[in-house]
Design a protein around this motif. Structure first.
Motif, short mmCIF file in Angstrom:
data_model
loop_
_atom_site.label_atom_id
_atom_site.label_comp_id
_atom_site.label_asym_id
_atom_site.label_seq_id
_atom_site.Cartn_x
_atom_site.Cartn_y
_atom_site.Cartn_z
N CYS A 83 0.85 -1.19 0.00
CA CYS A 83 0.00 0.00 0.00
C CYS A 83 0.89 1.24 0.00
O CYS A 83 1.85 1.33 0.77
N HIS A 85 0.29 4.12 1.12
CA HIS A 85 0.13 5.00 2.28
C HIS A 85 1.27 4.80 3.27
O HIS A 85 2.21 5.57 3.30
N ARG A 86 1.23 3.72 4.01
CA ARG A 86 2.29 3.52 5.01
C ARG A 86 3.02 2.19 4.78
O ARG A 86 3.71 1.71 5.66
N GLY A 87 2.79 1.62 3.58
CA GLY A 87 3.59 0.46 3.21
C GLY A 87 3.01 -0.89 3.58
O GLY A 87 3.66 -1.92 3.40
N ASN A 88 1.80 -0.91 4.10
CA ASN A 88 1.20 -2.18 4.50
C ASN A 88 1.09 -3.14 3.31
O ASN A 88 0.80 -2.71 2.18
N CYS A 104 -7.10 -1.51 1.59
CA CYS A 104 -6.02 -1.78 2.54
C CYS A 104 -6.60 -2.01 3.93
O CYS A 104 -7.49 -1.27 4.38
N TYR A 106 -5.35 -1.44 6.71
CA TYR A 106 -4.85 -0.57 7.80
C TYR A 106 -5.68 0.71 7.93
O TYR A 106 -6.28 0.97 8.97
N HIS A 107 -5.76 1.53 6.85
CA HIS A 107 -6.54 2.79 6.96
C HIS A 107 -7.54 2.94 5.83
O HIS A 107 -8.00 4.03 5.53
N ALA A 108 -7.82 1.81 5.14
CA ALA A 108 -8.90 1.74 4.16
C ALA A 108 -8.72 2.57 2.90
O ALA A 108 -9.68 2.97 2.28
N TRP A 109 -7.49 2.86 2.52
CA TRP A 109 -7.31 3.40 1.17
C TRP A 109 -7.77 2.31 0.20
O TRP A 109 -7.54 1.11 0.46
S1 FES Z 1 -1.17 1.58 5.14
FE1 FES Z 1 -2.66 1.20 3.67
S2 FES Z 1 -4.20 2.60 4.10
FE2 FES Z 1 -2.66 3.01 5.56
#
Ligand code: FES
Ligand SMILES: [Fe+2]
Length: 442
Positions: A83, A85-88, A104, A106-109
């Protein structure tokens, strides 16, 4: 010290021998991943693994966790499994269906199947005036630089430039033609799922073994002999032993001198074909029924051409070993300098009668699966080779069998001489490609 040695990698490879560090040095391994596996065409999977929109399967390409996904547009995409965003990691499962889009955990992007950003929760309030949003490509999942498909087999290259897949495969693409042409429907379909084996040895040891025609009658002799005894016994009692016994007994009955009758054809980029097949075109009713279906699909002449292709094994450097006449494929995924994953797959010929599939399944289980003695025989040697190479007992690996007696052909092809099927030409050819790739030349 290694830093000084690495720029001079050419010193590690001579035409008939290779330094042991090529197999054991973690820094050379990192370079191999960057200069070979994350640059040239690597097999990701077969398109039938992701038949419906949203279907995905995860795959390791070099050191990169990737995913292969079918889009709504029917196209197969290969993306980094990450992802932005933060690499998940986007998909934690090995395979599945992601639905209408990726979301995702983690934060639903959310992202389209081609990786493009679809939405960020409360995007307007949270990101207005920032650099983040749909127009910023850094907010989308990153795609493999190039993705190409040959007859349903999907490959990715993580480098923008380089030969096309067809150019890279060259003559080795016969592996896929041979496999698909044997299907009356002209295509194959993957059989879910695969066997996965982790070997505690360097990835090149596995690839070198694939076209090592010298080893089967030594390494697999005991397995072959036992099968041959049972085969003879069944034949005595019933008049005829099942073909599956022959798949194993051939390891005892095809002796070294017979392996020498086969031939290897060595091509640019490290690819190689081992010709001469164990003779699996019997005249049993199943084969005859299949040939009838083939005649209907292709006509007699073309059927003879297809079934007459004389291949035992095709090695597609640096990560694939294909046994096309029996629809088997092994993908090699290096995990570390002394750790290698192999995925062992087999395929169905579309339109072929069921007994022909059963034959492929028998070979898969009896010869290529982790539960067969054949595979265990090989694995033990791979591990022992790596142990020996990691020692101070010697500096070189020798590839000298029939060295200097290869026949150079047009187009950079090197053929083993007559009666030299057990030549170490395939290993020399692989290392030649290795040295070229590691030196940055194509
Ligand atoms: S790490 Fe994917 S939405 Fe935050
Ligand atoms: Fe073997």
């Amino acid at each position: 010290m290694l830093q000084e040695r690495i720029p001079d990698l050419a010193k590690f490879v001579e035409p008939d021998r290779v330094r042991k560090e090529v197999y054991t040095d973690p820094q050379i391994f990192e370079l191999e991943m960057a200069r070979i596996h994350e640059k040239y065409w690597l097999y990701c999977g077969h398109e039938s693994q992701v038949p419906k929109a949203g279907d995905y399967t995860t795959v390791q390409v070099g050191r990169q966790p990737m995913l292969m996904v079918r889009g709504k547009d029917k196209k197969v995409h290969v993306l980094y499994n990450r992802c932005p965003h933060r690499g998940n990691m986007m998909c934690g499962d090995r395979h599945g269906n992601t639905g209408e889009f990726f979301r995702c955990s983690y934060h639903a992007w959310t992202f389209q199947h081609d990786g493009g950003l679809r939405s960020i929760p409360m995007m307007e309030s949270g990101y207005a005036g920032t650099r983040y949003g749909k127009d910023n490509p850094d907010c989308s999942m990153k795609k493999a630089a190039r993705v190409e498909n040959y007859r349903g087999f999907v490959f990715a290259s993580l480098a923008q430039d380089g030969p096309t897949l067809k150019e890279f495969l060259g003559e080795s693409k016969i592996a896929f033609d041979d496999m698909c042409d044997r299907a009356p429907g002209g295509e194959v379909e993957v059989v879910p799922n695969c066997f996965r084996v982790i070997q505690h040895s360097n990835w090149k040891i596995f690839l070198e073994n694939q076209l090592d025609a010298l080893h089967p009658s030594v390494v697999h002799q005991s397995t072959g002999r036992a099968a041959h005894e049972v085969e003879k016994d069944i034949a005595k009692r019933t008049g005829k032993a099942p073909l599956s016994y022959h798949m194993l007994s051939a390891f005892a009955t095809v002796t070294i001198d017979k392996w020498d009758n086969f031939q290897t054809l060595n091509y640019p980029h490290g690819h190689c074909i081992l010709t001469g097949y164990m003779g699996l075109r019997p005249k049993d009713p199943d084969t005859l029924a299949y040939e009838k279906v083939m005649h209907k699909a292709y006509g007699k002449e073309r059927t003879e051409e297809i079934l007459g292709v004389n291949i035992h094994h095709v090695l597609i450097y640096p990560g694939l070993s294909v046994q096309s006449p029996l629809q088997q494929l092994r993908a090699v995924r290096p995990l570390g300098v002394d750790k290698t994953l192999t995925e062992i797959w087999h395929f169905r010929l579309k339109g072929a009668p069921e007994p022909i599939y059963r034959r492929s399944l028998a070979y898969y289980n009896l010869v290529n699966s982790p539960s067969t003695m054949i595979n265990a025989d090989d694995l033990e040697n791979f591990w022992k080779c790596h142990q020996g190479l990691a020692s101070n007992g010697g500096d070189w690996v020798s590839f000298g069998r029939f060295h200097g007696r290869d026949l150079e052909k047009p187009g950079g092809m090197v053929e083993t001489g007559p009666n030299m099927g057990t030549s170490e030409a395939p290993m020399r050819n692989q290392m030649k490609a290795w040295a070229q790739f590691m030196g940055g030349s194509r």
